[in-house]
Design a protein around this motif. Structure first.
Motif, short mmCIF file in Angstrom:
data_model
loop_
_atom_site.label_atom_id
_atom_site.label_comp_id
_atom_site.label_asym_id
_atom_site.label_seq_id
_atom_site.Cartn_x
_atom_site.Cartn_y
_atom_site.Cartn_z
N THR A 359 0.84 -1.19 0.00
CA THR A 359 0.00 0.00 0.00
C THR A 359 0.87 1.24 0.00
OG1 THR A 359 -0.13 0.06 2.42
CG2 THR A 359 -1.85 -1.16 1.25
N ILE A 360 0.30 2.32 -0.48
CA ILE A 360 0.98 3.62 -0.46
C ILE A 360 -0.06 4.70 -0.23
CG2 ILE A 360 0.90 3.80 -2.99
CD1 ILE A 360 3.56 5.34 -2.79
N ASP A 361 0.20 5.57 0.74
CA ASP A 361 -0.66 6.71 1.05
C ASP A 361 0.08 7.99 0.71
OD1 ASP A 361 -2.67 5.01 2.17
OD2 ASP A 361 -1.46 4.86 3.99
N SER A 362 -0.63 8.95 0.13
CA SER A 362 0.04 10.13 -0.41
C SER A 362 -0.75 11.40 -0.13
CB SER A 362 0.23 9.98 -1.93
OG SER A 362 0.80 8.75 -2.27
N LEU A 363 -0.01 12.50 0.02
CA LEU A 363 -0.56 13.85 0.07
C LEU A 363 0.25 14.71 -0.90
CD1 LEU A 363 -0.90 14.32 3.94
CD2 LEU A 363 -2.77 13.90 2.33
#
Length: 620
Positions: A359-363
């Motif tokens: 998974t990868i979470d980004s802003l």
């Protein structure tokens, strides 16, 4: 200080976009309107509809009109005509095909359909195999060259390629096409768009089948043909619930069956590749267009089967799911801000027991300033948190300056961008289980000038680019494992010239000089030609007759990382013609590889000889 300096001085780069119609996202391009306009719109470069003159990156836009004029049938046919891009394919349709954007690996470019990622987690590098993608269902192609990690995240090291289907219009439109040619190749495509009550609909389909030619070069003694069959379908629906509030959803499906060779000889191998993509968006626009918001969901599911006649089938399954949201706000005309967030989950498994996910979470955020008329500056930051590789922050800045005013004013562009690409699930978990690999990272910059000419119908551009990449991932044939190579550098010059409907003439020129090397060894990167040229000229007469010719000159290249196997260059000429029987019906034909050039772009793999095709188009 470096970042502040770059942000303050960015004046943008890019070969000019080749769009011919001023369109916003959600609008159908007017068929037959081929006047070049400086208000051309791109969506991919900034994630929002933006005039090309306000984009600091290198962007090319190919319209439906251009696709039909060149009689292109596959995605690689279209991309090979764009500056900064080279393509290689291990045989004919269905065989593996790679697209190198400014010398970047195929897996280092992000590929989208209608803005949804279609890169395959089951692919060796997490890239997209272009070999089985027809172009018949797409209305528009946008290509952003240069690291675009801030707005698009992992994999956008070399650039972003976005295939866009048609949007509904208030009145129903439809088109159909049928074609037949060399080695019993048949193609048919249809599409329609319009309104059913308050709902806008787009529907399309494409079928392509042929005997093909041997993937192993027939000039080396191959006799067995490698045939193929491809079926594709797309759909899109949109509705406006209230002023400013709308929703849209759609999907794309393609499945290709093909024969292939992979042993340096004829083989009775068969393969299958299936891509299924879906998306849904909820959008809001208010405050007289100064506020725009979107939340969306996208999913891509890919299945690939390589059935070796000796060793049996190898099956991979890859799936990517994404939730994302973004808001843009322009408090004043001279400034706007875009902020957004994304969460993505990738899954991969094969029939040999490999199975895992990440998974990868980004802003991300981007600030746009227009301090005075003609000057646009952009600067942005992105934060990514990868479940396997921790967090990373990337930066980008670009700008565009229209020097003066009017249709003849030159545009100066410059950009700086950072990117990264996490190792693919295939590289991490196949063969020997999990292994420690570092993400690939890049820093790139470019600067270019666009000069209009021929009463505003033509554009000439020159662009210099430079990208440095660390931790390239390669395969160790001795230890049967993947490893990080070290450093590479790709630099070069792009020249472009496009003329649209000047006294009936259309002209396109795309030349790229590329020096792509492994800086640790000094070797040239495999399969990247140092020079690549595409040129075409078309003439239309009022009676409905169109004639055209194109020239492709591919430079020599090394086929391996050790630079021990050299593949020579090639010169290929094509002719085409079309005639409008009525306002709605056109017949056309073309001859490819007119002089039957014998050449390879991948060592031991074949390319088509002289071939001819004829077809008919109907528009309503």
């Amino acid at each position: 200080m470096k970042y502040l300096f770059l942000l303050g001085t960015a004046l943008a780069v890019s070969t000019p976009a080749m769009a011919q119609d001023a369109v916003a996202i959600g609008e159908q391009m007017a068929a037959g309107d081929r006047a070049m306009a400086r208000t051309d719109i791109t969506v991919t470069a900034t994630r929002e509809p933006t005039p090309i003159t306000q984009v600091g990156q290198s962007v090319s836009v190919v319209t439906r009109d251009q696709i039909e004029r060149t009689q292109a049938t596959t995605a690689t046919d279209v991309l090979a005509r764009i500056p900064g891009i080279s393509t290689v394919q291990s045989g004919g349709f269905g065989q593996p095909a790679s697209v190198f954007v400014r010398g970047a690996e195929n897996a280092q470019s992000l590929v989208l359909i209608d803005g949804v990622r279609i890169n395959d987690p089951g692919d060796v590098g997490g890239g997209f195999d272009f070999g089985a993608l027809p172009i018949g269902q797409f209305d528009r192609v946008e290509v952003v060259r240069g690291s675009s990690g801030v707005l698009w995240g992992s994999r956008a090291v070399g650039g972003v390629i976005n295939f866009i289907t048609a949007r509904p219009t208030e009145q129903w439109t439809a088109r159909g096409q049928a074609e037949y040619g060399w080695r019993d190749r048949k193609q048919a495509s249809v599409s329609a768009a319009g309104l059913v009550g308050p709902v806008g609909l787009t529907l399309g389909g494409n079928w392509l089948k042929g005997d093909g030619f041997s993937a192993f070069n027939e000039r080396r003694g191959a006799t067995e043909k490698d045939g193929f069959e491809s079926k594709s379908a797309n759909a899109r629906a949109s509705i406006e619930f209230a002023p400013g509030l709308s929703a849209d959803a759609g999907g794309f499906y393609t499945k290709a069956n093909y024969d292939y060779d992979n042993t340096g000889a004829d083989a009775l191998n068969v393969g299958m590749k299936r891509d299924t993509l879906g998306y849904a968006n909820l959008r809001y626009a208010g405050l007289d267009g100064r506020l725009n918001a979107r939340v969306g969901y996208g999913i891509n599911d890919t299945r690939r089967i390589s059935d070796d006649a000796v060793f049996g089938p190898y099956t991979t399954n890859g799936r990517t799911e994404r939730f994302e949201g973004q808001v843009s706000f322009a408090p004043i005309e001279e400034a706007s801000v875009l902020v957004g967030g994304e969460t993505e989950k990738q899954k991969f498994d094969d029939n040999y027991g490999s199975k895992d996910s990440t998974t990868i979470d980004s802003l991300f955020g981007n600030l746009t300033l227009r301090p005075f008329a003609g000057l646009t500056l952009n600067g942005g930051l992105r934060y990514d948190d990868n479940s396997d590789f921790g967090d990373r922050t990337t930066f980008a800045a670009n700008g565009a300056w229209v020097i003066g005013g009017g249709d003849s004013a030159p545009v100066l562009r410059a950009s700086y961008g950072e990117g990264f690409k996490a190792p693919s699930l295939y590289q991490l978990y196949t063969n020997a289980g999990f292994r420690a690999l570092d993400p690939e990272t890049s820093k790139s910059w470019d600067v270019g000038l666009e000069q209009p000419f021929a009463e505003g119908t033509g554009r000439f551009t020159v662009t210099y680019f430079d990208r440095k990449t660390k931790n390239l991932i390669d395969y160790d044939l001795a230890n049967f494992n993947y490893y990080n190579v070290g450093r590479s550098r790709a630099q070069g010059v792009e020249l472009g010239m496009q003329v649209t409907d000047w006294q009936g003439f259309d002209v396109n020129l795309a030349y790229t000089y590329l020096d792509a090397v492994n800086e640790d060894t000094g070797a040239q990167l495999a399969r990247r030609p140092k020079s690549n040229l595409y040129a075409s000229i078309d003439k239309a007469w009022a009676v409905g007759l169109k004639l055209g010719a194109d020239l492709r000159v591919g430079g020599g290249r090394y086929d391996d990382t050790a630079n021990a196997q050299y593949v020579g260059g090639n010169v290929v000429v094509g002719l085409r013609g079309a005639f409008a029987v009525t306002h709605n019906v056109e017949v056309y034909g073309r001859v490819e590889n007119l002089f039957d050039e014998h050449y390879e772009v991948v060592r031991t793999y074949g390319t088509p000889g002289r071939s001819a095709y004829a077809g008919i188009r109907v528009k309503m």
